[in-house]
Design a protein around this motif. Structure first.
Motif, PDB file in Angstrom:
ATOM      1  N   MET A 113       0.949  -1.074   0.150  1.00 31.90           N
ATOM      2  CA  MET A 113       0.026   0.161  -0.076  1.00 31.90           C
ATOM      3  C   MET A 113       0.988   1.251  -0.027  1.00 31.90           C
ATOM      4  O   MET A 113       1.834   1.248   0.758  1.00 31.90           O
ATOM      5  N   ASP A 114       0.371   2.156  -0.717  1.00 35.66           N
ATOM      6  CA  ASP A 114       1.139   3.452  -0.650  1.00 35.66           C
ATOM      7  C   ASP A 114       0.678   4.269   0.683  1.00 35.66           C
ATOM      8  O   ASP A 114      -0.487   4.280   0.857  1.00 35.66           O
ATOM      9  N   THR A 115       1.631   4.320   1.610  1.00 35.60           N
ATOM     10  CA  THR A 115       0.958   4.760   2.969  1.00 35.60           C
ATOM     11  C   THR A 115       0.615   6.328   2.883  1.00 35.60           C
ATOM     12  O   THR A 115       0.037   6.818   3.933  1.00 35.60           O
ATOM     13  N   ASN A 117      -1.251   7.756   0.240  1.00 35.32           N
ATOM     14  CA  ASN A 117      -2.726   7.876  -0.295  1.00 35.32           C
ATOM     15  C   ASN A 117      -3.518   6.655  -0.312  1.00 35.32           C
ATOM     16  O   ASN A 117      -4.695   6.590  -0.450  1.00 35.32           O
ATOM     17  N   HIS A 118      -2.936   5.653   0.354  1.00 37.88           N
ATOM     18  CA  HIS A 118      -3.628   4.233   0.691  1.00 37.88           C
ATOM     19  C   HIS A 118      -4.018   3.547  -0.663  1.00 37.88           C
ATOM     20  O   HIS A 118      -5.273   2.970  -0.544  1.00 37.88           O
ATOM     21  N   THR A 119      -3.331   3.737  -1.646  1.00 34.05           N
ATOM     22  CA  THR A 119      -3.788   2.971  -2.962  1.00 34.05           C
ATOM     23  C   THR A 119      -2.833   1.735  -3.110  1.00 34.05           C
ATOM     24  O   THR A 119      -1.487   1.753  -2.322  1.00 34.05           O
ATOM     25  N   ASN A 120      -3.070   0.917  -3.926  1.00 26.37           N
ATOM     26  CA  ASN A 120      -2.118  -0.298  -4.147  1.00 26.37           C
ATOM     27  C   ASN A 120      -0.955   0.031  -5.139  1.00 26.37           C
ATOM     28  O   ASN A 120      -1.003   0.522  -6.254  1.00 26.37           O
ATOM     29  N   TYR A 182      -0.732   2.274  10.330  1.00 27.51           N
ATOM     30  CA  TYR A 182      -1.210   2.890   9.026  1.00 27.51           C
ATOM     31  C   TYR A 182      -2.343   3.717   9.387  1.00 27.51           C
ATOM     32  O   TYR A 182      -2.924   4.307   8.418  1.00 27.51           O
ATOM     33  N   HIS A 184      -5.150   2.954  10.085  1.00 31.81           N
ATOM     34  CA  HIS A 184      -6.537   2.257   9.801  1.00 31.81           C
ATOM     35  C   HIS A 184      -6.692   1.015  10.537  1.00 31.81           C
ATOM     36  O   HIS A 184      -5.948   0.584  11.456  1.00 31.81           O
ATOM     37  N   GLU A 218     -10.844   0.031   3.431  1.00 34.13           N
ATOM     38  CA  GLU A 218     -10.469   0.339   4.683  1.00 34.13           C
ATOM     39  C   GLU A 218     -11.396   0.828   5.757  1.00 34.13           C
ATOM     40  O   GLU A 218     -12.220   1.510   5.246  1.00 34.13           O
ATOM     41  N   LYS A 220     -11.604   3.224   9.156  1.00 32.26           N
ATOM     42  CA  LYS A 220     -10.888   4.262   9.894  1.00 32.26           C
ATOM     43  C   LYS A 220     -11.240   4.723  11.196  1.00 32.26           C
ATOM     44  O   LYS A 220     -12.413   4.311  11.548  1.00 32.26           O
TER      45      LYS A 220
END
Length: 261
Positions: A113-115, A117-120, A182, A184, A218, A220
Protein backbone atom coordinates in the motif's frame (compact mmCIF):
# COMPACT_ATOMS: atom_id res chain seq x y z
CA UNK A 1 18.82 -16.48 2.62
CA UNK A 2 16.34 -18.43 4.75
CA UNK A 3 13.41 -19.56 2.60
CA UNK A 4 11.41 -21.20 5.38
CA UNK A 5 11.60 -18.80 8.30
CA UNK A 6 10.89 -20.13 11.80
CA UNK A 7 10.36 -18.68 15.27
CA UNK A 8 9.42 -20.22 18.63
CA UNK A 9 7.05 -18.69 21.17
CA UNK A 10 6.35 -19.43 24.82
CA UNK A 11 2.65 -19.10 25.53
CA UNK A 12 2.15 -17.17 28.74
CA UNK A 13 -1.15 -17.06 30.61
CA UNK A 14 -1.65 -13.47 29.48
CA UNK A 15 -1.77 -14.59 25.85
CA UNK A 16 -4.42 -17.26 26.32
CA UNK A 17 -8.18 -17.06 26.03
CA UNK A 18 -10.77 -18.05 28.67
CA UNK A 19 -10.23 -21.70 27.71
CA UNK A 20 -6.51 -21.41 28.61
CA UNK A 21 -5.30 -21.91 25.04
CA UNK A 22 -3.62 -19.68 22.47
CA UNK A 23 -6.10 -16.94 21.67
CA UNK A 24 -6.91 -16.35 18.02
CA UNK A 25 -6.06 -12.61 18.19
CA UNK A 26 -2.61 -13.47 19.56
CA UNK A 27 -2.10 -16.12 16.87
CA UNK A 28 -3.01 -13.64 14.13
CA UNK A 29 -0.60 -11.13 15.69
CA UNK A 30 2.17 -13.74 15.63
CA UNK A 31 1.46 -14.57 11.98
CA UNK A 32 1.75 -10.91 11.01
CA UNK A 33 4.89 -10.50 13.13
CA UNK A 34 6.73 -13.46 11.59
CA UNK A 35 5.66 -12.47 8.07
CA UNK A 36 7.12 -9.01 8.75
CA UNK A 37 10.34 -10.48 10.14
CA UNK A 38 10.79 -12.80 7.16
CA UNK A 39 10.15 -10.04 4.62
CA UNK A 40 12.74 -7.89 6.39
CA UNK A 41 15.20 -10.83 6.35
CA UNK A 42 14.71 -11.19 2.58
CA UNK A 43 15.21 -7.45 2.04
CA UNK A 44 11.66 -6.87 0.82
CA UNK A 45 10.14 -5.57 4.06
CA UNK A 46 8.79 -2.16 4.95
CA UNK A 47 12.25 -0.68 5.76
CA UNK A 48 13.27 -1.28 2.14
CA UNK A 49 10.28 0.77 0.89
CA UNK A 50 10.59 3.95 2.95
CA UNK A 51 11.76 5.87 -0.12
CA UNK A 52 8.55 5.12 -2.00
CA UNK A 53 6.19 5.32 0.99
CA UNK A 54 5.25 1.66 0.68
CA UNK A 55 4.16 -0.88 3.26
CA UNK A 56 2.80 -4.43 3.29
CA UNK A 57 -0.87 -4.91 4.23
CA UNK A 58 -3.07 -7.99 4.38
CA UNK A 59 -5.69 -8.54 1.71
CA UNK A 60 -6.86 -12.00 2.80
CA UNK A 61 -6.12 -14.39 5.64
CA UNK A 62 -7.25 -17.98 6.24
CA UNK A 63 -6.40 -19.82 9.46
CA UNK A 64 -7.30 -23.49 9.94
CA UNK A 65 -6.47 -25.20 13.26
CA UNK A 66 -6.97 -28.77 14.47
CA UNK A 67 -6.22 -27.63 18.02
CA UNK A 68 -4.39 -24.85 19.84
CA UNK A 69 -1.33 -24.68 22.13
CA UNK A 70 -2.11 -24.49 25.85
CA UNK A 71 -0.79 -22.10 28.47
CA UNK A 72 2.93 -22.64 29.21
CA UNK A 73 3.44 -24.53 25.93
CA UNK A 74 6.13 -23.53 23.47
CA UNK A 75 4.94 -23.50 19.87
CA UNK A 76 6.63 -22.86 16.54
CA UNK A 77 5.50 -20.95 13.47
CA UNK A 78 7.11 -21.49 10.07
CA UNK A 79 6.45 -19.20 7.10
CA UNK A 80 7.41 -19.06 3.46
CA UNK A 81 6.44 -17.31 0.22
CA UNK A 82 4.01 -19.47 -1.70
CA UNK A 83 3.76 -17.32 -4.84
CA UNK A 84 4.06 -13.76 -6.11
CA UNK A 85 2.89 -11.68 -9.07
CA UNK A 86 2.81 -7.99 -10.03
CA UNK A 87 -0.03 -7.19 -7.64
CA UNK A 88 -0.07 -9.64 -4.73
CA UNK A 89 2.09 -12.12 -2.83
CA UNK A 90 0.83 -15.30 -1.19
CA UNK A 91 2.45 -16.35 2.07
CA UNK A 92 1.94 -19.65 3.90
CA UNK A 93 2.32 -20.63 7.55
CA UNK A 94 2.56 -23.84 9.58
CA UNK A 95 1.86 -23.81 13.33
CA UNK A 96 3.35 -26.74 15.22
CA UNK A 97 4.48 -28.06 18.58
CA UNK A 98 8.14 -28.45 19.47
CA UNK A 99 7.84 -32.22 18.86
CA UNK A 100 6.65 -31.59 15.29
CA UNK A 101 2.94 -32.14 15.89
CA UNK A 102 1.02 -29.81 13.58
CA UNK A 103 -1.60 -27.59 15.19
CA UNK A 104 -2.71 -26.02 11.91
CA UNK A 105 -1.91 -23.92 8.87
CA UNK A 106 -2.61 -20.46 7.49
CA UNK A 107 -2.54 -18.80 4.08
CA UNK A 108 -2.41 -15.08 3.42
CA UNK A 109 -2.47 -12.67 0.49
CA UNK A 110 -0.55 -9.43 0.81
CA UNK A 111 -0.37 -6.20 -1.18
CA UNK A 112 1.89 -3.16 -0.92
CA UNK A 113 0.00 0.00 0.00
CA UNK A 114 1.05 3.56 -0.67
CA UNK A 115 1.14 4.82 2.92
CA UNK A 116 0.34 8.40 1.85
CA UNK A 117 -2.75 7.97 -0.31
CA UNK A 118 -3.57 4.34 0.66
CA UNK A 119 -3.68 2.93 -2.86
CA UNK A 120 -2.19 -0.31 -4.20
CA UNK A 121 1.41 0.25 -5.30
CA UNK A 122 1.85 -3.20 -6.80
CA UNK A 123 4.99 -5.31 -6.37
CA UNK A 124 6.94 -4.43 -9.50
CA UNK A 125 9.35 -2.28 -7.47
CA UNK A 126 10.33 -5.24 -5.27
CA UNK A 127 12.96 -7.76 -6.26
CA UNK A 128 11.08 -10.94 -5.32
CA UNK A 129 13.26 -13.40 -7.20
CA UNK A 130 12.19 -16.92 -8.05
CA UNK A 131 14.71 -18.33 -5.60
CA UNK A 132 12.77 -16.67 -2.74
CA UNK A 133 9.60 -18.56 -3.59
CA UNK A 134 9.17 -21.99 -2.02
CA UNK A 135 5.87 -22.67 -3.77
CA UNK A 136 4.62 -25.22 -1.23
CA UNK A 137 0.89 -24.90 -0.61
CA UNK A 138 -0.60 -25.66 2.83
CA UNK A 139 -3.24 -28.43 2.82
CA UNK A 140 -6.22 -26.12 3.34
CA UNK A 141 -8.93 -25.00 0.94
CA UNK A 142 -9.07 -21.62 -0.76
CA UNK A 143 -11.30 -18.97 0.68
CA UNK A 144 -14.83 -18.76 -0.63
CA UNK A 145 -15.75 -15.62 -2.58
CA UNK A 146 -17.28 -12.91 -0.48
CA UNK A 147 -21.06 -12.47 -0.56
CA UNK A 148 -23.48 -9.74 0.40
CA UNK A 149 -25.54 -10.26 3.56
CA UNK A 150 -28.78 -8.33 3.70
CA UNK A 151 -31.56 -7.82 6.19
CA UNK A 152 -34.76 -9.23 4.71
CA UNK A 153 -37.96 -10.87 5.86
CA UNK A 154 -37.94 -14.66 5.95
CA UNK A 155 -40.35 -14.93 3.04
CA UNK A 156 -38.68 -12.24 0.91
CA UNK A 157 -36.91 -13.33 -2.25
CA UNK A 158 -33.19 -12.59 -2.13
CA UNK A 159 -31.14 -11.21 -5.01
CA UNK A 160 -28.81 -13.75 -6.55
CA UNK A 161 -25.54 -14.18 -4.67
CA UNK A 162 -26.77 -12.78 -1.35
CA UNK A 163 -27.32 -14.26 2.08
CA UNK A 164 -30.08 -13.42 4.54
CA UNK A 165 -29.03 -12.03 7.93
CA UNK A 166 -30.07 -14.50 10.63
CA UNK A 167 -29.16 -12.33 13.63
CA UNK A 168 -29.90 -8.71 14.52
CA UNK A 169 -27.43 -6.22 13.05
CA UNK A 170 -24.63 -5.10 15.37
CA UNK A 171 -23.43 -1.50 15.19
CA UNK A 172 -19.88 -0.53 16.09
CA UNK A 173 -17.86 2.68 15.86
CA UNK A 174 -14.09 2.24 15.59
CA UNK A 175 -12.01 3.90 18.29
CA UNK A 176 -8.38 4.85 18.92
CA UNK A 177 -7.27 1.42 20.16
CA UNK A 178 -8.62 -0.19 16.98
CA UNK A 179 -5.98 1.55 14.85
CA UNK A 180 -2.54 0.35 13.73
CA UNK A 181 0.68 1.75 12.26
CA UNK A 182 -1.12 2.84 9.09
CA UNK A 183 -3.88 4.60 11.07
CA UNK A 184 -6.51 2.25 9.75
CA UNK A 185 -8.22 -0.57 11.65
CA UNK A 186 -5.86 -3.31 12.78
CA UNK A 187 -6.50 -6.85 11.46
CA UNK A 188 -6.60 -8.17 15.03
CA UNK A 189 -9.44 -5.79 15.90
CA UNK A 190 -11.57 -7.38 13.20
CA UNK A 191 -10.87 -10.80 14.71
CA UNK A 192 -11.86 -9.55 18.16
CA UNK A 193 -15.04 -8.05 16.74
CA UNK A 194 -16.01 -11.44 15.30
CA UNK A 195 -15.14 -13.48 18.39
CA UNK A 196 -17.23 -11.22 20.58
CA UNK A 197 -20.31 -12.13 18.58
CA UNK A 198 -20.20 -15.59 20.19
CA UNK A 199 -21.12 -16.20 23.82
CA UNK A 200 -18.78 -17.52 26.51
CA UNK A 201 -20.75 -20.77 26.52
CA UNK A 202 -20.25 -21.14 22.77
CA UNK A 203 -16.49 -20.62 23.16
CA UNK A 204 -16.39 -23.07 26.08
CA UNK A 205 -18.12 -25.81 24.09
CA UNK A 206 -16.67 -25.14 20.61
CA UNK A 207 -13.44 -23.79 19.14
CA UNK A 208 -12.67 -21.89 15.93
CA UNK A 209 -11.69 -24.54 13.43
CA UNK A 210 -11.36 -22.19 10.46
CA UNK A 211 -11.35 -18.42 10.04
CA UNK A 212 -11.50 -16.58 6.72
CA UNK A 213 -10.96 -12.82 6.45
CA UNK A 214 -11.29 -10.85 3.23
CA UNK A 215 -10.57 -7.12 3.38
CA UNK A 216 -12.56 -5.06 0.88
CA UNK A 217 -12.09 -1.42 1.95
CA UNK A 218 -10.27 0.34 4.77
CA UNK A 219 -12.00 1.17 8.02
CA UNK A 220 -10.75 4.23 9.87
CA UNK A 221 -11.05 6.06 13.16
CA UNK A 222 -14.54 7.15 14.07
CA UNK A 223 -16.17 5.19 11.26
CA UNK A 224 -19.65 3.92 12.11
CA UNK A 225 -20.20 0.38 10.88
CA UNK A 226 -22.81 -2.37 10.89
CA UNK A 227 -21.94 -6.05 11.21
CA UNK A 228 -24.36 -8.51 9.62
CA UNK A 229 -24.32 -12.23 10.33
CA UNK A 230 -25.64 -15.27 8.48
CA UNK A 231 -25.57 -18.72 10.12
CA UNK A 232 -25.77 -21.45 7.48
CA UNK A 233 -25.76 -24.04 10.26
CA UNK A 234 -25.00 -24.00 14.01
CA UNK A 235 -21.25 -24.26 13.35
CA UNK A 236 -20.82 -22.06 10.27
CA UNK A 237 -21.25 -18.29 10.25
CA UNK A 238 -20.62 -15.62 7.63
CA UNK A 239 -20.14 -11.94 8.50
CA UNK A 240 -20.22 -8.76 6.47
CA UNK A 241 -19.04 -5.47 7.94
CA UNK A 242 -20.29 -2.44 6.08
CA UNK A 243 -19.97 1.30 6.46
CA UNK A 244 -23.11 2.65 8.05
CA UNK A 245 -23.42 5.86 6.04
CA UNK A 246 -23.57 4.22 2.61
CA UNK A 247 -23.53 0.43 3.23
CA UNK A 248 -20.16 0.10 1.45
CA UNK A 249 -18.64 -3.32 2.32
CA UNK A 250 -15.50 -3.24 4.47
CA UNK A 251 -14.75 -6.89 5.06
CA UNK A 252 -16.27 -10.35 4.66
CA UNK A 253 -15.50 -13.23 7.00
CA UNK A 254 -16.47 -16.83 7.59
CA UNK A 255 -16.09 -18.62 10.92
CA UNK A 256 -16.32 -22.39 11.24
CA UNK A 257 -16.51 -23.88 14.72
CA UNK A 258 -16.03 -27.44 15.94
CA UNK A 259 -17.25 -29.15 19.10
CA UNK A 260 -14.60 -29.45 21.77
CA UNK A 261 -13.65 -32.99 22.85
Amino acid sequence: MTLIFEESYFLSAGETNAEQELSLPVLVTRLIDIATAHANHLGIGNPSMTGINGGWVLSRLTVEMDCYPKANDTFVIQTWIESSNRHFSERAFKILATDGTVYGYARSIWMVMDTVNHTNLGLSHLDISGEMIVGERPPIENQARHMAIIEALDDAELPKGTLRATSPAFDYRFKYCDLDFYRHVNTVRYVTLLLNRFSLEEHDTTYIRRLELSFLHEAKYGMKTTLLRHDSDPMASSFLLRRKEDSAPLFFARVFRKQRP
